[in-house]
Design a protein around this motif. Sequence first.
Motif, PDB file in Angstrom:
ATOM      1  N   LYS A 131      59.792  -9.720  23.858  1.00  0.00           N
ATOM      2  CA  LYS A 131      58.471  -9.811  23.264  1.00  0.00           C
ATOM      3  C   LYS A 131      57.919  -8.477  22.785  1.00  0.00           C
ATOM      4  CE  LYS A 131      57.283 -13.878  26.039  1.00  0.00           C
ATOM      5  NZ  LYS A 131      57.394 -14.789  24.895  1.00  0.00           N
ATOM      6  N   SER A 132      58.165  -7.413  23.541  1.00  0.00           N
ATOM      7  CA  SER A 132      57.538  -6.135  23.207  1.00  0.00           C
ATOM      8  C   SER A 132      58.297  -4.970  23.820  1.00  0.00           C
ATOM      9  CB  SER A 132      56.086  -6.124  23.701  1.00  0.00           C
ATOM     10  OG  SER A 132      55.513  -4.838  23.589  1.00  0.00           O
ATOM     11  N   ALA A 133      58.214  -3.812  23.155  1.00  0.00           N
ATOM     12  CA  ALA A 133      58.819  -2.591  23.689  1.00  0.00           C
ATOM     13  C   ALA A 133      58.088  -2.107  24.936  1.00  0.00           C
ATOM     14  CB  ALA A 133      58.807  -1.501  22.621  1.00  0.00           C
ATOM     15  N   VAL A 134      56.931  -2.710  25.238  1.00  0.00           N
ATOM     16  CA  VAL A 134      56.199  -2.398  26.466  1.00  0.00           C
ATOM     17  C   VAL A 134      57.049  -2.734  27.690  1.00  0.00           C
ATOM     18  CG1 VAL A 134      54.142  -2.994  27.829  1.00  0.00           C
ATOM     19  CG2 VAL A 134      53.959  -2.698  25.360  1.00  0.00           C
ATOM     20  N   ALA A 135      58.065  -3.569  27.482  1.00  0.00           N
ATOM     21  CA  ALA A 135      58.956  -3.945  28.578  1.00  0.00           C
ATOM     22  C   ALA A 135      59.571  -2.721  29.249  1.00  0.00           C
ATOM     23  CB  ALA A 135      60.068  -4.854  28.051  1.00  0.00           C
ATOM     24  N   VAL A 136      59.824  -1.676  28.473  1.00  0.00           N
ATOM     25  CA  VAL A 136      60.415  -0.462  29.042  1.00  0.00           C
ATOM     26  C   VAL A 136      59.461   0.165  30.055  1.00  0.00           C
ATOM     27  CG1 VAL A 136      61.226   1.881  28.519  1.00  0.00           C
ATOM     28  CG2 VAL A 136      61.844  -0.019  27.022  1.00  0.00           C
ATOM     29  N   PHE A 137      58.172   0.184  29.749  1.00  0.00           N
ATOM     30  CA  PHE A 137      57.180   0.735  30.677  1.00  0.00           C
ATOM     31  C   PHE A 137      57.088  -0.124  31.938  1.00  0.00           C
ATOM     32  CE2 PHE A 137      56.039   2.462  26.607  1.00  0.00           C
ATOM     33  CZ  PHE A 137      55.599   3.756  26.887  1.00  0.00           C
ATOM     34  N   TRP A 178      65.696   4.509  26.435  1.00  0.00           N
ATOM     35  CA  TRP A 178      65.665   4.562  24.976  1.00  0.00           C
ATOM     36  C   TRP A 178      66.977   5.055  24.381  1.00  0.00           C
ATOM     37  CZ3 TRP A 178      60.121   6.804  25.508  1.00  0.00           C
ATOM     38  CH2 TRP A 178      59.202   5.740  25.564  1.00  0.00           C
ATOM     39  N   ALA A 179      67.695   5.920  25.100  1.00  0.00           N
ATOM     40  CA  ALA A 179      69.016   6.340  24.625  1.00  0.00           C
ATOM     41  C   ALA A 179      69.974   5.151  24.633  1.00  0.00           C
ATOM     42  CB  ALA A 179      69.554   7.471  25.496  1.00  0.00           C
ATOM     43  N   ILE A 180      69.950   4.376  25.722  1.00  0.00           N
ATOM     44  CA  ILE A 180      70.811   3.189  25.806  1.00  0.00           C
ATOM     45  C   ILE A 180      70.411   2.173  24.734  1.00  0.00           C
ATOM     46  CG2 ILE A 180      71.414   1.200  27.243  1.00  0.00           C
ATOM     47  CD1 ILE A 180      71.163   3.005  29.688  1.00  0.00           C
ATOM     48  N   ALA A 181      69.110   1.971  24.565  1.00  0.00           N
ATOM     49  CA  ALA A 181      68.627   1.010  23.569  1.00  0.00           C
ATOM     50  C   ALA A 181      69.038   1.422  22.160  1.00  0.00           C
ATOM     51  CB  ALA A 181      67.103   0.891  23.658  1.00  0.00           C
ATOM     52  N   ALA A 191      70.322 -10.759  20.664  1.00  0.00           N
ATOM     53  CA  ALA A 191      69.612 -11.555  21.672  1.00  0.00           C
ATOM     54  C   ALA A 191      68.098 -11.481  21.491  1.00  0.00           C
ATOM     55  CB  ALA A 191      69.984 -11.077  23.069  1.00  0.00           C
ATOM     56  N   GLY A 192      67.658 -10.738  20.496  1.00  0.00           N
ATOM     57  CA  GLY A 192      66.227 -10.632  20.238  1.00  0.00           C
ATOM     58  C   GLY A 192      65.489  -9.663  21.118  1.00  0.00           C
ATOM     59  N   PHE A 193      66.221  -8.739  21.770  1.00  0.00           N
ATOM     60  CA  PHE A 193      65.572  -7.758  22.640  1.00  0.00           C
ATOM     61  C   PHE A 193      64.913  -6.664  21.807  1.00  0.00           C
ATOM     62  CE2 PHE A 193      68.837  -8.736  26.197  1.00  0.00           C
ATOM     63  CZ  PHE A 193      68.069  -9.821  26.596  1.00  0.00           C
ATOM     64  N   ARG A 194      63.712  -6.267  22.238  1.00  0.00           N
ATOM     65  CA  ARG A 194      62.948  -5.221  21.550  1.00  0.00           C
ATOM     66  C   ARG A 194      62.662  -4.101  22.550  1.00  0.00           C
ATOM     67  NH1 ARG A 194      57.900  -8.064  18.855  1.00  0.00           N
ATOM     68  NH2 ARG A 194      57.662  -5.937  18.062  1.00  0.00           N
ATOM     69  N   LEU A 195      63.537  -3.122  22.589  1.00  0.00           N
ATOM     70  CA  LEU A 195      63.405  -2.074  23.587  1.00  0.00           C
ATOM     71  C   LEU A 195      63.121  -0.696  22.994  1.00  0.00           C
ATOM     72  CD1 LEU A 195      66.265  -3.155  26.036  1.00  0.00           C
ATOM     73  CD2 LEU A 195      63.809  -3.532  26.249  1.00  0.00           C
ATOM     74  N   LEU A 196      63.444  -0.479  21.730  1.00  0.00           N
ATOM     75  CA  LEU A 196      63.085   0.788  21.099  1.00  0.00           C
ATOM     76  C   LEU A 196      61.592   0.784  20.782  1.00  0.00           C
ATOM     77  CD1 LEU A 196      66.117   1.373  18.693  1.00  0.00           C
ATOM     78  CD2 LEU A 196      65.507   2.729  20.717  1.00  0.00           C
ATOM     79  N   PRO A 197      60.924   1.929  20.889  1.00  0.00           N
ATOM     80  CA  PRO A 197      59.474   1.979  20.694  1.00  0.00           C
ATOM     81  C   PRO A 197      58.992   1.350  19.390  1.00  0.00           C
ATOM     82  CG  PRO A 197      60.239   4.044  21.606  1.00  0.00           C
ATOM     83  CD  PRO A 197      61.472   3.238  21.317  1.00  0.00           C
TER      84      PRO A 197
END
Length: 285
Positions: A131-137, A178-181, A191-197
Motif C-alpha cells: 500500500k505505501s512506502a511507509v511500510a519501511v518505517f 532501501w538498498a535491498i528494495a 507482487a505490487g510491493f512499494r518499498l522505495l520512498p
Amino acid sequence: MKWSDFSKLIKLRLTFLVTFSASISFLIGSKVNGTIEWGSWVKLIIGGFLVTSAANTFNEIIEKDLDKLMRRTCDRPIPAGHMTTGQGLVIGMVMAIFGTYLLGSLNPTAGFLSVFSILLYAFLYTPLKRKSAVAVFVGAIPGALPPLIGYVAAHPKIDEIALILFGIQFVWQFPHFWAIAWVLDDDYKLAGFRLLPSGKRDMVSATFAFASTLILLPVSLLPTYYGYGGYYVGGVSLILSLIFMYQGFMLMIKRDIKSAKSLMYGSFLYLPVVQLMFLFDFLGK
C-alpha cells in the motif's frame, strides 16, 4: 519436511542476524546487571530464534500468493507446494508460543515485546508493503526490537543503553531496507510491493537512502557520547559510518544496481561489527 524448506520458511539468514543482535544486547544488559547467566543467554537465543522464525512464518503464510509471483520467493515451501498453509500455521504457532514462553520466563517485558513484535511485523508491516512506502518505517520498529528484547531480558529496565541499542538498529534499517528494495525493485513490483520512498529507482529514493546514512553517523556515536562505550567503539563506528555514507552517496550519484548492492553489502557488515565493538568496549570498562 526437508531442512531446506524449513530454512526458507523461517528465513534462516535473517533470523540468525536478528538473534545475534539480541544475544549481544543480552550480554550488555548482563554487564549492567553485574553478572552473566549463561543459561539465560542460551534460553534467550532459543526463544529469540523461535519468535523471529514464527514472525517470518506468519509473513510467508499471508504472502503465499504474492511469493508465487516473485523469482526470489517462488521456491519457498508454501508457494512451491511443499507445505500447506495449515502446516505452516501450526509450525508458526508452536514456535511463537514456545519462544514467547522462554523469553517471558526471563522477563515479562521481554515476553510482551516479543508478542508485540510478531503482531506488528506479520499483521501490520506485511499488508502495508503493498500500500505505501511507509511500510519501511513501520517494519523498522519490530526490526529494532530484538536488541531491546535482549537487553531487558538480562536487565529488566528500559534505560538509556536500551534505547541506544534500539536506536542504532532502528536507523540502520532504512539504508539497509532501501538498498535491498533498489536491488530487488523489479521483483517486488511483480507482487505490487512499494518499498522505495518514491516507488521507483530515482533521485528521490537514492537521496532518502543517503540521508539515512547521514543520520546513522551521530546515532552510532551515542554509546561514546554518553560514556557507555570508549574510543574503540566510537572510532570503529565513525569509520564504518563514513564508509556507509560514501556508499549511500555513490548510490545517489550513480543511481544504479551496482551501487545499491554495495550499500546493501555494507549494511550486512555494519551492524554486527558496531554491536560487537559496543559489547567489547562496554565489557572492558
